[in-house]
Design a protein around this motif. Structure first.
Motif, short mmCIF file in Angstrom:
data_model
loop_
_atom_site.label_atom_id
_atom_site.label_comp_id
_atom_site.label_asym_id
_atom_site.label_seq_id
_atom_site.Cartn_x
_atom_site.Cartn_y
_atom_site.Cartn_z
N MET A 93 39.93 34.40 38.56
CA MET A 93 38.47 33.57 37.59
C MET A 93 38.48 32.57 39.32
O MET A 93 39.26 32.32 40.44
CB MET A 93 39.08 32.21 36.93
N LEU A 104 31.11 27.43 39.58
CA LEU A 104 30.20 28.19 37.87
C LEU A 104 28.85 26.76 38.02
O LEU A 104 29.39 25.99 38.78
CB LEU A 104 31.27 28.48 37.36
N PHE A 128 24.74 33.21 41.80
CA PHE A 128 25.12 32.99 40.89
C PHE A 128 24.10 34.19 39.63
O PHE A 128 23.36 34.44 39.84
CB PHE A 128 25.01 31.28 39.75
N TYR A 129 25.39 34.30 38.29
CA TYR A 129 24.15 35.53 37.42
C TYR A 129 24.34 34.69 36.19
O TYR A 129 22.88 34.76 35.45
CB TYR A 129 25.63 36.61 37.44
N ILE A 147 34.75 43.84 31.15
CA ILE A 147 33.89 43.92 31.34
C ILE A 147 32.45 45.58 31.96
O ILE A 147 31.58 45.99 31.52
CB ILE A 147 34.00 43.20 33.35
N THR A 188 27.81 41.28 34.93
CA THR A 188 27.84 40.96 36.52
C THR A 188 29.03 39.96 36.34
O THR A 188 29.45 39.84 37.04
CB THR A 188 26.53 40.65 36.59
N SER A 189 29.40 39.26 35.31
CA SER A 189 30.41 37.94 35.45
C SER A 189 30.71 37.55 33.29
O SER A 189 29.98 37.81 32.68
CB SER A 189 29.51 36.99 35.84
N ARG A 204 34.68 31.35 35.84
CA ARG A 204 33.96 32.93 35.86
C ARG A 204 34.74 33.86 36.86
O ARG A 204 35.45 33.63 37.57
CB ARG A 204 32.21 32.67 36.40
N ILE A 205 34.43 35.20 36.43
CA ILE A 205 35.72 36.09 37.54
C ILE A 205 33.99 36.77 37.49
O ILE A 205 32.83 37.67 36.00
CB ILE A 205 36.54 37.52 36.17
N THR A 206 33.77 37.43 38.12
CA THR A 206 32.66 38.26 38.91
C THR A 206 32.52 39.52 38.83
O THR A 206 34.29 39.79 39.41
CB THR A 206 32.09 37.93 39.44
N ASP A 224 35.12 40.75 41.85
CA ASP A 224 36.40 41.08 41.66
C ASP A 224 36.73 41.95 40.77
O ASP A 224 38.10 42.90 41.23
CB ASP A 224 36.65 39.30 41.25
#
Length: 449
Positions: free
Chosen positions: A140, A144, A170-171, A224, A230-231, A244-246, A249
């Protein structure tokens, strides 16, 4: 746009620029994307990489180091830079990328770098270093945008603008309460379209997907992929928002996991670097080869048990090699499919049963088909219909056993807590070799002598 591949002309161009002054080198480098420079680094010496990083602007230099594969040791490159350049690069990196780099260093180098950089950045990186690198916490990024659910539209927009000043992209926006407990998610579009008196809490989607901080990275990737996200937010057991994990990654995780599975199935340790030297390869592979040698002696003992048959029917030895080899190939096919299914999802008892039945039917069909072919060859070439029958039965039987073992062994290993990708191939090779020798010898003994 096509993917970038190292071309001799590109490499020569960089090499020539390295012999020129810094201004010319920088001019040439800026014609390449940072990911392309990271690929070119594979063909450059450490001192050449260091020169390039020092010449590039900090933003581009940090992206190049972040794009480098771990096996090319980006952390070592970072350590060899001056403290000033090193600090600028680390502060420019996303927290998750900086943490990945620092985790590759020993404790003393980590602490030195953390002492030199901005204390807020250092605090965030230290927090991430506490998590296992293969978990959601290790993946992560703590960068954010979160807004309090009590804020109205205008207040939320002001907060979003303030927090986004140092963020590249950012999404999703995250709504929290006063204690940073995650309440839901929303998009910037929802905020913009809302009436000014509406609060964030009225806009949030409370049916959202999240992961706990200690969840394995492979499970994060599955979520995901399953929900086309997307995150994804990362929380602790109390639902406090941690990061957050995008999706970018996760792409790296999927590549890493797939490479790991391929190496394991091949009997190669995941610790072996793909670009490493021969000593590293020997250290990784030799133990598995020694184990395979032991299983080969077991297969040889089967032949020793039927020395009389082999002596009276020497032709049987030629067909044994064919049958054992075909069994090994068939088992590898079944193993690859089963391990892949296991890696994608935990199979239920019914799904496991269906998998085994499927591989039995595949083995029987492929065995009978190939059995007819080898029987026809034996009948025509050796003028021996009974030898053909023996080969038909042996081929059919070995491919059935190959399919069954290729499917059941990884399922059993998974059930008892052993990684099926690691141990399956050795067990299955033993089965197919032994049965591939035993069936034709035993059948020949019973039907031909």
């Amino acid at each position: 746009m096509q993917s970038f591949e190292i071309d001799k002309s590109d490499l020569l161009r960089i090499k020539n620029a390295l012999e020129d002054n810094d201004a010319e080198l920088q001019r040439v480098l800026l014609q390449y994307h940072t990911s392309e420079i990271a690929i070119l680094f594979e063909k450059l010496q450490p001192d050449e990489r260091e020169r390039i990083i020092n010449v590039l602007p900090t933003g581009e230099a940090s992206e190049v180091i972040a794009e480098m594969d771990e096996e090319h040791h980006p952390a070592e490159l970072l350590v060899n830079l001056t403290p000033e350049k090193r600090s600028e690069i680390v502060e420019e990196l996303d927290y998750d990328d900086a943490t990945d780099l620092l985790s590759q260093l020993d404790e003393s180098d980590q602490q030195q770098i953390l002492r030199d950089i901005d204390q807020e950045d250092a605090s965030n990186i230290r927090a991430l270093l506490n998590y296992d690198e293969d978990t959601a916490g290790g993946l992560m990024n703590t960068d954010l945008i979160k807004v309090n659910g009590k804020l109205n539209k205008n207040e939320a927009l002001e907060e979003i603008i303030r927090q986004s000043e140092e963020m590249e992209e950012f999404y999703t926006l995250y709504a929290v309460n006063d204690d940073d407990i995650l309440l839901g998610i929303l998009s910037i579009k929802d905020i913009i379209k809302a009436k000014k008196e509406v609060t964030v809490l009225e806009l949030v989607n409370k049916e959202f997907v999240y992961v706990k901080v200690d969840l394995d990275q492979e499970e994060v990737a599955k979520l995901i992929s399953q929900y086309n996200l997307t995150s994804i937010p990362v929380v602790n057991d109390d639902m406090k928002l941690l990061g957050r994990i995008t999706v970018d990654d996760i792409i790296d995780v999927m590549e890493e996991e797939n490479t790991e599975d391929i190496l394991k199935i091949s009997g190669v340790s995941e610790d072996e670097e793909l670009s490493g030297g021969w000593r590293n390869a020997v250290k990784s592979r030799l133990p598995w080869l020694v184990i395979n040698l032991g299983t080969a002696f077991l297969a040889a003992s089967v032949i020793r048990s039927y020395e009389d048959t082999a002596a009276k029917l020497p032709i049987i030895s030629a067909y044994m090699i064919i049958i054992a080899g075909m069994g090994g190939n068939a088992a590898t096919q079944a193993l690859a499919v089963t391990v892949r299914r296991i890696s994608l999802s935990d199979l239920t008892d019914r799904q496991a049963y269906i998998t085994v039945v499927k591989e039995f039917l595949v083995g029987m069909t492929n065995g009978a088909t190939n059995g007819v072919i080898v029987a026809a060859v034996a009948n025509w070439y050796d003028s021996n219909p009974m030898l053909g029958l023996v080969m038909f039965l042996a081929m059919t039987g070995n491919l059935i056993i190959a399919g069954l073992t290729g499917a059941t062994i990884p399922l059993i290993l998974k059930r008892v807590g052993i990684d099926p990708a690691v141990a399956s191939s050795i067990i299955i090779t033993t089965f197919t070799d032994c049965i591939g020798f035993l069936l034709p010898l035993w059948l020949a003994t019973k039907l031909l002598l």
